[in-house]
Design a protein around this motif. Sequence first.
Motif, PDB file in Angstrom:
ATOM      1  N   SER A   1      12.197  -6.419   3.932  1.00  0.00           N
ATOM      2  CA  SER A   1      12.832  -6.120   2.662  1.00  0.00           C
ATOM      3  C   SER A   1      12.465  -4.711   2.239  1.00  0.00           C
ATOM      4  O   SER A   1      11.488  -4.139   2.697  1.00  0.00           O
ATOM      5  N   GLN A   2      13.259  -4.151   1.317  1.00  0.00           N
ATOM      6  CA  GLN A   2      13.045  -2.769   0.903  1.00  0.00           C
ATOM      7  C   GLN A   2      11.732  -2.615   0.147  1.00  0.00           C
ATOM      8  O   GLN A   2      11.113  -1.565   0.196  1.00  0.00           O
ATOM      9  N   GLU A   3      11.272  -3.632  -0.571  1.00  0.00           N
ATOM     10  CA  GLU A   3      10.016  -3.534  -1.303  1.00  0.00           C
ATOM     11  C   GLU A   3       8.851  -3.251  -0.352  1.00  0.00           C
ATOM     12  O   GLU A   3       7.912  -2.562  -0.704  1.00  0.00           O
ATOM     13  N   GLN A   4       8.882  -3.791   0.855  1.00  0.00           N
ATOM     14  CA  GLN A   4       7.816  -3.561   1.820  1.00  0.00           C
ATOM     15  C   GLN A   4       7.853  -2.135   2.368  1.00  0.00           C
ATOM     16  O   GLN A   4       6.876  -1.653   2.896  1.00  0.00           O
ATOM     17  N   TRP A   5       8.988  -1.474   2.258  1.00  0.00           N
ATOM     18  CA  TRP A   5       9.162  -0.124   2.768  1.00  0.00           C
ATOM     19  C   TRP A   5       8.279   0.857   2.002  1.00  0.00           C
ATOM     20  O   TRP A   5       7.800   1.830   2.538  1.00  0.00           O
ATOM     21  N   PHE A   6       8.037   0.605   0.716  1.00  0.00           N
ATOM     22  CA  PHE A   6       7.312   1.547  -0.128  1.00  0.00           C
ATOM     23  C   PHE A   6       5.845   1.199  -0.229  1.00  0.00           C
ATOM     24  O   PHE A   6       5.484   0.088  -0.549  1.00  0.00           O
ATOM     25  N   LYS A   7       4.986   2.189   0.057  1.00  0.00           N
ATOM     26  CA  LYS A   7       3.556   2.028  -0.165  1.00  0.00           C
ATOM     27  C   LYS A   7       3.255   2.212  -1.650  1.00  0.00           C
ATOM     28  O   LYS A   7       2.321   1.642  -2.172  1.00  0.00           O
ATOM     29  N   SER A   9       5.011   2.691  -5.745  1.00  0.00           N
ATOM     30  CA  SER A   9       6.001   1.984  -6.548  1.00  0.00           C
ATOM     31  C   SER A   9       7.405   2.339  -6.063  1.00  0.00           C
ATOM     32  O   SER A   9       7.638   3.440  -5.564  1.00  0.00           O
ATOM     33  N   PRO A  10       8.358   1.423  -6.250  1.00  0.00           N
ATOM     34  CA  PRO A  10       9.732   1.755  -5.881  1.00  0.00           C
ATOM     35  C   PRO A  10      10.252   2.917  -6.732  1.00  0.00           C
ATOM     36  O   PRO A  10       9.710   3.177  -7.808  1.00  0.00           O
ATOM     37  N   PRO A  11      11.273   3.611  -6.255  1.00  0.00           N
ATOM     38  CA  PRO A  11      11.830   4.723  -7.036  1.00  0.00           C
ATOM     39  C   PRO A  11      12.268   4.266  -8.422  1.00  0.00           C
ATOM     40  O   PRO A  11      12.663   3.125  -8.623  1.00  0.00           O
ATOM     41  N   ILE A  12      12.195   5.205  -9.349  1.00  0.00           N
ATOM     42  CA  ILE A  12      12.672   4.974 -10.714  1.00  0.00           C
ATOM     43  C   ILE A  12      14.031   5.635 -10.839  1.00  0.00           C
ATOM     44  O   ILE A  12      14.195   6.796 -10.469  1.00  0.00           O
ATOM     45  N   SER A 140       3.655   9.466   1.384  1.00  0.00           N
ATOM     46  CA  SER A 140       2.571  10.070   0.610  1.00  0.00           C
ATOM     47  C   SER A 140       1.994   9.153  -0.459  1.00  0.00           C
ATOM     48  O   SER A 140       0.924   9.430  -0.989  1.00  0.00           O
ATOM     49  N   GLY A 141       2.716   8.093  -0.805  1.00  0.00           N
ATOM     50  CA  GLY A 141       2.271   7.229  -1.895  1.00  0.00           C
ATOM     51  C   GLY A 141       2.623   7.788  -3.261  1.00  0.00           C
ATOM     52  O   GLY A 141       2.156   7.283  -4.279  1.00  0.00           O
ATOM     53  N   ALA A 142       3.445   8.822  -3.322  1.00  0.00           N
ATOM     54  CA  ALA A 142       3.847   9.431  -4.589  1.00  0.00           C
ATOM     55  C   ALA A 142       4.954   8.611  -5.248  1.00  0.00           C
ATOM     56  O   ALA A 142       5.491   7.679  -4.649  1.00  0.00           O
ATOM     57  N   GLN A 143       5.309   8.990  -6.467  1.00  0.00           N
ATOM     58  CA  GLN A 143       6.366   8.313  -7.219  1.00  0.00           C
ATOM     59  C   GLN A 143       7.630   9.166  -7.196  1.00  0.00           C
ATOM     60  O   GLN A 143       7.563  10.375  -7.414  1.00  0.00           O
ATOM     61  N   LEU A 144       8.768   8.549  -6.948  1.00  0.00           N
ATOM     62  CA  LEU A 144      10.066   9.228  -6.969  1.00  0.00           C
ATOM     63  C   LEU A 144      10.836   8.799  -8.203  1.00  0.00           C
ATOM     64  O   LEU A 144      10.929   7.605  -8.493  1.00  0.00           O
ATOM     65  N   THR A 145      11.390   9.783  -8.908  1.00  0.00           N
ATOM     66  CA  THR A 145      12.291   9.507 -10.023  1.00  0.00           C
ATOM     67  C   THR A 145      13.629  10.169  -9.720  1.00  0.00           C
ATOM     68  O   THR A 145      13.680  11.361  -9.422  1.00  0.00           O
ATOM     69  N   LEU A 146      14.682   9.378  -9.769  1.00  0.00           N
ATOM     70  CA  LEU A 146      16.047   9.867  -9.598  1.00  0.00           C
ATOM     71  C   LEU A 146      16.658   9.957 -10.987  1.00  0.00           C
ATOM     72  O   LEU A 146      16.904   8.932 -11.626  1.00  0.00           O
ATOM     73  N   LYS A 160      20.174  -2.577  -9.549  1.00  0.00           N
ATOM     74  CA  LYS A 160      20.624  -3.941  -9.854  1.00  0.00           C
ATOM     75  C   LYS A 160      19.915  -4.977  -8.981  1.00  0.00           C
ATOM     76  O   LYS A 160      19.603  -6.072  -9.434  1.00  0.00           O
ATOM     77  N   THR A 161      19.625  -4.622  -7.752  1.00  0.00           N
ATOM     78  CA  THR A 161      18.943  -5.547  -6.833  1.00  0.00           C
ATOM     79  C   THR A 161      17.426  -5.398  -6.896  1.00  0.00           C
ATOM     80  O   THR A 161      16.717  -5.970  -6.069  1.00  0.00           O
ATOM     81  N   HIS A 162      16.945  -4.619  -7.858  1.00  0.00           N
ATOM     82  CA  HIS A 162      15.513  -4.424  -8.111  1.00  0.00           C
ATOM     83  C   HIS A 162      14.785  -3.678  -6.988  1.00  0.00           C
ATOM     84  O   HIS A 162      13.570  -3.769  -6.884  1.00  0.00           O
ATOM     85  N   SER A 163      15.524  -2.940  -6.160  1.00  0.00           N
ATOM     86  CA  SER A 163      14.873  -2.049  -5.195  1.00  0.00           C
ATOM     87  C   SER A 163      14.392  -0.783  -5.899  1.00  0.00           C
ATOM     88  O   SER A 163      13.454  -0.143  -5.453  1.00  0.00           O
ATOM     89  N   TYR A 164      15.075  -0.415  -6.984  1.00  0.00           N
ATOM     90  CA  TYR A 164      14.680   0.695  -7.851  1.00  0.00           C
ATOM     91  C   TYR A 164      14.353   0.107  -9.220  1.00  0.00           C
ATOM     92  O   TYR A 164      14.885  -0.930  -9.595  1.00  0.00           O
TER      93      TYR A 164
END
Length: 167
Positions: A1-7, A9-12, A140-146, A160-164
């Motif tokens: 799942s996409q949640e496992q992809w991120f070390k 937090s998921p992107p904002i 890197s473990g950093a946070q991404l904001t779109l 909508k699917t809670h990946s972000y």
Amino acid sequence: SQEQWFKSSPPILLWSNQTLSEAYSHKIAQKNIKQKKQTVLVFPYRNQVNQWLKKCPARIKKQVILYDGALLPKKRFDAWMRIKNNPQAVVVGEHLTLFSPVDYLGDIILFDEHEQAHKQWDMAPRYHNRDLAILITRLSGAQLTLASFSPSIESLYAAKTHSYTLK
């Protein structure tokens, strides 16, 4: 799942106008400066970089390093070295900014993520700044904001699917 992809937090997905996005970026940059972390701000167009710089508070402006393809090679090298040696750098620019030498990365903010200018389509390698930023933050473990006033369909679906995380 996409949640496992991120070390990290998921992107904002920050669904807001330009003024709120700029205020948010100032707050994040200030937080990272205090924590001795770097902030990368990626804009689709150079005039937006200049507008952001005009509105940037003085306490942040001291740490700002412009890094993009419009710089002459010597100035780009000088900026590279300043970024490499400054754990509190606020790196600002267009596409090339994502390739800067940030070893202490705290956050990446991608402004107007819906813009087609974030896609590199005319020469190899072809990439989308959003996808590259996702990869960098994952590693890197950093946070991404779109940030966008009109998010792309892909980003809205991911929110909508809670990946972000939608803000």
